[in-house]
Design an enzyme around this catalytic site. Structure first.
Site, mmCIF file in Angstrom:
data_model
loop_
_atom_site.group_PDB
_atom_site.id
_atom_site.type_symbol
_atom_site.label_atom_id
_atom_site.label_comp_id
_atom_site.label_asym_id
_atom_site.label_seq_id
_atom_site.Cartn_x
_atom_site.Cartn_y
_atom_site.Cartn_z
ATOM 1 N N GLY A 245 -7.169 -0.305 3.261
ATOM 2 C CA GLY A 245 -5.692 0.031 3.252
ATOM 3 C C GLY A 245 -4.822 0.642 4.810
ATOM 4 O O GLY A 245 -3.602 1.033 4.965
ATOM 5 N N VAL B 283 4.786 7.670 11.771
ATOM 6 C CA VAL B 283 3.635 8.549 13.431
ATOM 7 C C VAL B 283 3.236 9.339 13.089
ATOM 8 O O VAL B 283 3.215 10.037 11.909
ATOM 9 C CB VAL B 283 4.187 8.636 14.842
ATOM 10 C CG1 VAL B 283 3.299 10.077 15.623
ATOM 11 C CG2 VAL B 283 5.342 7.943 15.542
ATOM 12 N N THR C 33 0.725 -0.753 -0.348
ATOM 13 C CA THR C 33 0.332 0.054 -0.010
ATOM 14 C C THR C 33 0.644 1.345 -0.062
ATOM 15 O O THR C 33 0.840 1.925 -1.015
ATOM 16 C CB THR C 33 -1.543 -0.021 1.475
ATOM 17 O OG1 THR C 33 -1.427 -1.173 1.605
ATOM 18 C CG2 THR C 33 -1.571 1.037 0.924
ATOM 19 N N LYS D 209 4.004 3.943 18.147
ATOM 20 C CA LYS D 209 4.450 5.489 18.326
ATOM 21 C C LYS D 209 3.737 6.333 19.303
ATOM 22 O O LYS D 209 4.828 7.200 18.857
ATOM 23 C CB LYS D 209 2.698 5.363 17.303
ATOM 24 C CG LYS D 209 2.661 5.339 15.433
ATOM 25 C CD LYS D 209 0.999 4.899 15.080
ATOM 26 C CE LYS D 209 1.223 4.249 13.822
ATOM 27 N NZ LYS D 209 -0.615 3.980 13.943
ATOM 28 N N GLU E 206 9.390 9.916 9.150
ATOM 29 C CA GLU E 206 7.996 10.872 9.582
ATOM 30 C C GLU E 206 6.464 10.309 9.507
ATOM 31 O O GLU E 206 5.796 10.509 10.128
ATOM 32 C CB GLU E 206 8.355 12.109 8.636
ATOM 33 C CG GLU E 206 7.047 13.280 8.630
ATOM 34 C CD GLU E 206 6.809 13.950 10.142
ATOM 35 O OE1 GLU E 206 8.256 14.784 10.017
ATOM 36 O OE2 GLU E 206 6.123 13.220 10.599
ATOM 37 N N ILE F 121 0.341 13.016 9.326
ATOM 38 C CA ILE F 121 0.545 14.086 9.608
ATOM 39 C C ILE F 121 2.368 14.548 9.591
ATOM 40 O O ILE F 121 2.742 13.728 10.249
ATOM 41 C CB ILE F 121 -0.311 14.384 10.326
ATOM 42 C CG1 ILE F 121 -1.490 13.965 10.830
ATOM 43 C CG2 ILE F 121 0.062 15.607 11.533
ATOM 44 C CD1 ILE F 121 -1.902 12.753 12.740
HETATM 45 N N1 HSE Z 1 -2.509 0.258 10.785
HETATM 46 C C1 HSE Z 1 -1.615 1.683 11.402
HETATM 47 C C2 HSE Z 1 -3.015 2.665 12.201
HETATM 48 C C3 HSE Z 1 -1.332 2.579 9.762
HETATM 49 O O1 HSE Z 1 -4.021 1.903 11.688
HETATM 50 O O2 HSE Z 1 -3.050 3.664 12.360
HETATM 51 C C4 HSE Z 1 -0.767 3.532 9.713
HETATM 52 O O3 HSE Z 1 0.346 3.737 10.564
#
Ligand code: HSE
Length: 402
Positions: free
Chosen positions: A182, A127, A11, A200, A124, A131
């Site tokens: 995705g 997290v 993706t 994160k 970047e 953003i």
């Molecule tokens: N699976 C993660 C989420 C993807 O849903 O935030 C982005 O890090």
């Protein structure tokens, strides 16, 4: 002309390729030179791809090509992403990534190698998807001691909670939609059990403190125990429930962190972060509260952050950006019992008197005649456990984000 490689054509990787093609003129302006994809590494075949000649299954093609200066690692998982990244940095190439698992687990090692080799390791996209938060936290807020970070850091769980509440979708349908869009991890347990958000918040806490915060020491709960009744009860009293990654930087140098569903007052900025959006509220001692908001997952938003790191690495081929932390010499995490939070509790009315057990409580609207719902005074985790057991009939006990 800067020649780059993409490792992983899922993706995010296909999004990186698409953006480099779609916005080539803009990227050339930003980087002050054209950016061209020379290799795409993937174990699968893509016979119908318009540039199928770019594909390779051998990482050595990239490692041994002196024309390649920047590589985006968007393959996910720890292995072989770690080994490939290490080899690439050691061979003097910058690596940019969206791989939060890798950054949270091996970030200290990889950042140290990047420093030694005078190249960049940028993350970047790891997290908050699209953003901008890593760079602003690390550079624009560097004049502050960071006091607290509270974030909605997982798009999938936020999307699921939102679709359940707003569109009456079942948990399973909402999860399937998140996968189709995705957003979800390959193994969605990482999303719904809070592990993705844990990595994160560990990355943000490491960056804010300058020292690695070990994600395996962060107490982590997901959203699987949250019911629609919890959400309705919270809503009736002008609160929402969100999965929060929380870190507090204590005066003794320790970092307290957790991932858990928390009750949030609708006056709090994080309460309005809906759907797949992420939000990160950072409190600094000079700036006060700063909020970062935007799409936290998805192909192009995440790829947008990866491509920005590619451009930054192209511009800074021979200069390092200081977005980094070092390994901790000793455990720098604070135990849960050093912290106090107010608790949101739903319990059967018949089992006991909340005020007699908890002392001063703020009553909320229960969702039926037979239940009581209230917010306690600040308690440690152990105190909350003892008192909820004493009250009996407790259906839900979650911390309040103050
Ligand atoms: N699976 C993660 C989420 C993807 O849903 O935030 C982005 O890090």
């Amino acid at each position: 002309m800067a020649k780059v490689a993409i490792m992983g054509y899922g993706t995010v990787g296909s999004g990186v390729y698409d953006i480099i093609k779609m916005n080539s003129a803009k990227l050339a302006k930003s980087a002050d030179e054209e950016i061209e994809v020379k290799y795409i590494l993937d174990i699968r075949d893509f016979p119908d791809h318009p540039e199928k000649h770019l594909f390779t299954k051998d990482v050595n093609d990239i490692i041994n090509d002196s024309e390649i200066s920047v590589v985006s690692e968007v393959m996910g998982g720890l292995h072989p992403a770690y080994e490939f990244t290490k080899q690439l940095l050691e061979s003097g190439k910058s690596v940019v990534t969206s791989n939060k698992e890798l950054v949270a687990t091996y970030g200290s090692d990889l950042l140290a190698i990047a420093k030694e080799k005078n190249v960049n390791y940028m993350f970047e996209a790891s997290v908050g998807g699209g953003i901008p938060v890593i760079r602003p936290l690390s550079r624009c807020l560097c004049a502050n001691n960071i006091i607290k970070i509270a974030g909605i850091l997982n798009g999938t769980t936020n999307y699921i909670l939102y679709q359940m509440i707003t569109n009456n979708k079942s948990f399973d349908t909402a999860l399937k939609d998140a996968q189709a869009n995705g957003y979800a991890e390959r193994n969605p347990a990482a999303d719904i059990e809070g592990h993705d958000a844990c990595r994160k918040i560990a990355i943000l806490a490491s960056l804010a403190s300058g020292t690695e915060v070990d994600y395996s020491k962060i107490s982590t709960e997901g959203i699987t125990a949250i019911t629609l009744d919890d959400v309705k009860c919270a809503g009736a009293s002008d609160y929402v429930i969100k999965l929060i990654g929380y870190a507090e930087f204590l005066k003794n140098g320790k970092v307290y962190a957790h991932v858990a569903p928390m009750l949030i007052d609708k006056k709090n900025m994080l309460s309005g972060i809906d759907d797949v959006m992420n939000g990160v509220l950072v409190t600094g001692d000079a700036v006060g509260e700063v909020m970062f908001y935007g799409p936290g997952a998805g192909k192009l938003p995440t790829a947008s952050a990866v491509v920005a790191d590619i451009v930054d690495s192209v511009i800074h081929r021979t200069a390092r950006k200081g977005m980094a932390w070092i390994k901790a010499d000793e455990d720098n995490t604070a135990p849960a019992d050093e912290m106090k939070f107010r608790y949101f509790i739903r319990a059967d009315k018949s089992t006991g008197d909340a005020a007699a057990v908890f002392g001063n409580v703020t009553e909320l609207c229960g969702i039926s005649e037979t239940e009581t719902a209230f917010i306690t005074s600040p308690l440690t985790y152990a105190e909350a456990e003892t008192l909820t057991a004493q009250l009996g009939g407790v259906k839900t006990a979650i911390r309040v984000l103050d």
